[in-house]
Write an enzyme that holds these catalytic residues in place. Sequence first.
Site, PDB file in Angstrom:
ATOM      1  N   CYS A  98      10.097   1.035   4.570  1.00  0.00           N
ATOM      2  CA  CYS A  98       8.516   1.617   4.617  1.00  0.00           C
ATOM      3  C   CYS A  98       8.928   0.751   5.964  1.00  0.00           C
ATOM      4  O   CYS A  98       8.589  -0.648   6.211  1.00  0.00           O
ATOM      5  CB  CYS A  98       7.862   1.908   4.404  1.00  0.00           C
ATOM      6  N   GLU A 137       9.088  -5.627  -2.885  1.00  0.00           N
ATOM      7  CA  GLU A 137       8.941  -6.241  -1.944  1.00  0.00           C
ATOM      8  C   GLU A 137       8.548  -7.314  -1.474  1.00  0.00           C
ATOM      9  O   GLU A 137       8.788  -8.003  -0.302  1.00  0.00           O
ATOM     10  CB  GLU A 137       7.413  -5.155  -1.771  1.00  0.00           C
TER      11      GLU A 137
HETATM   12  S1  SF4 Z   1       1.835   2.180   0.605  1.00  0.00           S
HETATM   13 FE1  SF4 Z   1       4.571   0.483   1.306  1.00  0.00          FE
HETATM   14  S2  SF4 Z   1       5.629   2.554   1.727  1.00  0.00           S
HETATM   15 FE2  SF4 Z   1       3.175   3.545   2.275  1.00  0.00          FE
HETATM   16  S3  SF4 Z   1       2.399   3.397   3.659  1.00  0.00           S
HETATM   17 FE3  SF4 Z   1       1.707   1.376   3.027  1.00  0.00          FE
HETATM   18  S4  SF4 Z   1       3.864  -0.110   3.549  1.00  0.00           S
HETATM   19 FE4  SF4 Z   1       4.305   1.763   3.679  1.00  0.00          FE
END
Ligand code: SF4
Length: 310
Positions: free
Chosen positions: A110, A138
């Site tokens: 992401c 993460e």
């Molecule tokens: S929850 Fe994780 S994947 Fe979803 S927008 Fe936030 S950072 Fe990105």
Amino acid sequence: MATVSNLNRVNRSYEVIIAPGAGFCHGVEVAVEKALHIAKNRKNGHIFLDGELVHNREVGNQLRAQGVQLLEEHSKVCPEDIIIIRAHGISPQRRFYLERLGCEIMDCTCPLVGRIAKIIGAHSGHPIILLGDRDHAEVEGLCGYSKNIHVCENLAEFAQLIDAVPQKDRISESISGDKYTNSGEMNTWILVCQSTLDVDFLEAAKNLCDQKNFPIEIFDTICGATKQRQRGLRMLENCDAVIVVGGKHSANTKRLYEKIKQKIMAVFWIENAKNLAEIDLSPYRKIGITAGTSTPQNVLRKIYGEISKK
Ligand code: SF4
């Protein structure tokens, strides 16, 4: 397209309220779409996932059904294969390792996690505090961007860490605005957060730094989707019971569960509609539903449909 949040209604047995934003966030949606697209259109070679794309069993099953397999120690990778990097991202060391396997890499990290990695990388000479879950993918990935990074999972750990920093290693600001430690080095403490952190944890950490006069540069890296879902819980505070939908390893689902549990006694964490059979909703009238950012809308719809039929 109508979202599940639009389905709020009263039926004969239950009043069902769905929290705003429940379900897939944009980052997860893009990652899943990308991975499914490549899986459906690939003619040659294998497609490997470096860990779970997102923390959701349904998504995992969908990808497996398209022939996507998990990359294992013993997996034989050929040049025509593709390795997909998970939405949670990976460390630079892991990326280097994957690149050396010699096949195409498809990065589904992401961009908001990528932004945290960039902030850490840009401050890698500084002591960095990362608020988040130590064992989460993460956080593990982000830790690879600096050798001087300290993970704090809760406020007690954070307090202990900043209390242990000697005065000489804390920064001061000169009249000209330059920052330096009392021992003379440019060494500002930096704080970043896991994208799915509890907003109250960050707030408490900020307050503690103020109270203790601990100088630190704070980057609020909690993503908008997480904030929206945590705020959305307010709509469920008057419910008799709340159902939280999401994978058991999903950090943001865990956060939603913990936060609403502070307000409501009857909170049930389930992964899919089948799990409804394990819950007795009969003592309740007003049912709230929320879901983590990796929960597909169709799972949410199924759960809503099942409850509505009761
Ligand atoms: S929850 Fe994780 S994947 Fe979803 S927008 Fe936030 S950072 Fe990105």
